[in-house]
Design an enzyme around this catalytic site. Sequence first.
Site, PDB file in Angstrom:
ATOM      1  N   CYS A 199      49.137  37.450  42.948  1.00 45.32           N
ATOM      2  CA  CYS A 199      48.992  38.103  41.643  1.00 45.32           C
ATOM      3  C   CYS A 199      50.378  38.104  40.977  1.00 45.32           C
ATOM      4  O   CYS A 199      51.204  37.257  41.263  1.00 45.32           O
ATOM      5  CB  CYS A 199      48.417  39.506  41.795  1.00 45.32           C
ATOM      6  SG  CYS A 199      49.499  40.620  42.718  1.00 45.32           S
ATOM      7  N   TYR A 200      50.628  39.042  40.100  1.00 43.34           N
ATOM      8  CA  TYR A 200      51.919  39.111  39.409  1.00 43.34           C
ATOM      9  C   TYR A 200      53.051  39.552  40.338  1.00 43.34           C
ATOM     10  O   TYR A 200      54.071  38.880  40.450  1.00 43.34           O
ATOM     11  CB  TYR A 200      51.852  40.080  38.224  1.00 43.34           C
ATOM     12  CG  TYR A 200      50.986  39.605  37.097  1.00 43.34           C
ATOM     13  CD1 TYR A 200      51.468  38.705  36.153  1.00 43.34           C
ATOM     14  CD2 TYR A 200      49.678  40.046  36.977  1.00 43.34           C
ATOM     15  CE1 TYR A 200      50.665  38.261  35.118  1.00 43.34           C
ATOM     16  CE2 TYR A 200      48.873  39.608  35.943  1.00 43.34           C
ATOM     17  CZ  TYR A 200      49.377  38.715  35.017  1.00 43.34           C
ATOM     18  OH  TYR A 200      48.575  38.275  33.997  1.00 43.34           O
TER      19      TYR A 200
END
Length: 99
Positions: free
Chosen positions: A64-65
Site C-alpha cells: 500500500c502507501y
Amino acid sequence: MPYKQISIDDAKEFIDAGGVTVADIRDAGAYQSGSIAGAVNIQQDTMDTFLADTDKTLPLIVCCYHGHSSQNAAEYFSEQGFGDVYSVDGGYEAWRQKY
C-alpha cells in the site's frame, strides 16, 4: 497472525527470485504513477476477479502507501485462502525511496 511482515529488502529478493504475486492496493492514479514491477493493482471493483484468477498457492506480497492498509488487506487475503501472505513494511513509499 495469518500473514507476515516483510521488509522492502526481503520483498525485493523474493520478487526478483520470481514465483510470487504482488498486489498493490493503492488507488489507480498512484499505481499508474509508479509501482513495483509486475504488481497487480487491486481495487474494490477488481477484487472478485483477482480472487478467482490468482494462484493462491504462490506467495502473495501486499503493498500500500506506507505499510498500514496492507496489513488489513493481507489478513483479508489470508482469510480468502492465500496460504503465504506478506505485508510490505513501509509500503510503496519506502520501496520508491530505495529502489
